[in-house]
Design an enzyme around this catalytic site. Sequence first.
Site, mmCIF file in Angstrom:
data_model
loop_
_atom_site.group_PDB
_atom_site.id
_atom_site.type_symbol
_atom_site.label_atom_id
_atom_site.label_comp_id
_atom_site.label_asym_id
_atom_site.label_seq_id
_atom_site.Cartn_x
_atom_site.Cartn_y
_atom_site.Cartn_z
ATOM 1 N N HIS A 116 34.433 53.919 44.855
ATOM 2 C CA HIS A 116 33.947 52.637 44.332
ATOM 3 C C HIS A 116 34.455 51.489 45.193
ATOM 4 C CE1 HIS A 116 32.422 49.761 41.441
ATOM 5 N NE2 HIS A 116 33.496 49.053 41.726
ATOM 6 N N LYS B 266 33.138 52.288 33.420
ATOM 7 C CA LYS B 266 31.944 52.975 33.949
ATOM 8 C C LYS B 266 32.351 54.157 34.819
ATOM 9 C CE LYS B 266 30.617 48.862 35.248
ATOM 10 N NZ LYS B 266 30.073 47.567 35.561
ATOM 11 N N ARG C 226 30.068 37.582 29.309
ATOM 12 C CA ARG C 226 31.027 36.966 30.249
ATOM 13 C C ARG C 226 30.298 36.062 31.243
ATOM 14 N NH1 ARG C 226 33.441 41.905 32.974
ATOM 15 N NH2 ARG C 226 34.386 40.384 34.355
ATOM 16 N N SER D 231 35.941 46.563 33.053
ATOM 17 C CA SER D 231 34.499 46.702 33.216
ATOM 18 C C SER D 231 34.190 47.806 34.236
ATOM 19 C CB SER D 231 33.937 45.349 33.684
ATOM 20 O OG SER D 231 32.651 45.473 34.205
ATOM 21 N N ASP E 137 30.179 47.658 28.040
ATOM 22 C CA ASP E 137 30.339 46.832 29.248
ATOM 23 C C ASP E 137 29.086 46.009 29.504
ATOM 24 O OD1 ASP E 137 31.522 45.928 31.776
ATOM 25 O OD2 ASP E 137 29.864 47.065 32.626
HETATM 26 N N1 URA Z 1 31.653 44.572 38.754
HETATM 27 C C1 URA Z 1 31.650 45.055 37.491
HETATM 28 O O1 URA Z 1 31.098 46.113 37.231
HETATM 29 N N2 URA Z 1 32.251 44.336 36.538
HETATM 30 C C2 URA Z 1 32.873 43.165 36.774
HETATM 31 O O2 URA Z 1 33.413 42.575 35.857
HETATM 32 C C3 URA Z 1 32.881 42.666 38.096
HETATM 33 C C4 URA Z 1 32.258 43.399 39.074
#
Ligand code: URA
Length: 437
Positions: free
Chosen positions: A82, A187, A168, A183, A161
């Site tokens: 990631h 995932k 947000r 967040s 999320d």
């Molecule tokens: N990428 C995400 O998936 N979440 C965030 O809060 C910021 C970047």
Amino acid sequence: MNFIDIIEKKRDGLKLTREEIRFFIDGYVSGNIPDYQVSALLMAIYLKGCDNEETYELTMAMAESGDRVDLSGIPGIKVDKHSTGGVGDKVSMIVGPIAAAGGVPVAKMSGRGLGFTGGTLDKLESISGFRVDLSEEEFVRQVQEMGYSLIGQSKEIAPADKLLYALRDVTGTVGCIPLIASSIMSKKIAAGSDAIVLEVTHGTGAFMKTEEDAKKLASIMMDIGERAGLKMVGVLTDMNEPLGYAVGNSLEVIEAIEALKGSMLPDVKKVAYELAGDMLIAGGKASDREEAVSTVKRVIDSGEALEKFRQMIARQGGDPRVIDDQNLFPQAPVRIEVNASRSGYLDVTSCAGIGECVKILGGGRMTKEQEIDLSVGLKLCRKRGDRVEEGDKLCEIHALSEEDAALAKDQYLASVNISDSRKEYGELIYTINGKSV
Ligand code: URA
């Protein structure tokens, strides 16, 4: 339990319990807690922060708000990579096939571009017919059968999320390290891999502007992953200039294909070798850096990594002939050159500014729903620190119209500078260690 008490507790800087965090996430996803109350809690978290334990509990509550992909039927250590994103970052498309060719099962869920950053899904969709919407079952079967798949995140992964991110976005609470960490990690944890190679970018083309913030974010994300039982590797990289030469969806896929054929610019090579090596080590297919580098080199030189990419494209409905024929990618009708107005040393003053060029050209989006054009972008010809002479070609702009090209040219020129002296630049890869940064 009363949600107002939870808001007040965080407002006063106190620590929330696991039960309170679960009450918040479960209540929000089920629709029992309204947006206005969640907004107040998010702002309290933004202002007062969360400690590592709270951030972990928040992440797990979010990860468990939907499906968790079951990769346990696939033998071996499944590794995900990631990146917190950047401009011209085509590394996922390079390291996935390399690690898979080296024997590591790679089950990758990627995202779309937003703002000045691109997204791997958009890039791959520039390959005619390529499907990013495989079902979870197809995805798992493909990883089982050929060791590599790359798809979009299904709607069922971490739905908390999705709701929280949207809120947000409109409440000024995106730039908060515990919220960003939970967040992303919710995932990743729901996506089911055993190990994560995490690249946190910093600089003018990244979410984290300073190395210090990038370190904080990386260490919190690694702590969450380790608490969840995942093997975590953290790498910090500089994003003060685009990675490589191509910036824009199809142009970046072409550069990734060239990289898999063995032709990589030094910055792409450094990051790709590092991250692919980390994936091989995390996946138990190399015992140390030396062996990892030799495997990376071997699967590139033998064409196995390229072949893995070709197979993945074909298996997901894409036209694999793009590997050998760049003309099969969508082509922008207008191409203009940008030339140096004077001699000197090139500097990039805003990497995000160069990313904005792609948005101006119609290749990036402001909102998640926006349609984009996959052919447009920039082909840079010079990197920061390069000596240039007046009239030298700095980049080529691929546009849908002359007007767009002119606007992108102005934007590019506003993002770079040519000066008499060469600036000193820091390391591209700042911190690497297998555990904590
Ligand atoms: N990428 C995400 O998936 N979440 C965030 O809060 C910021 C970047």
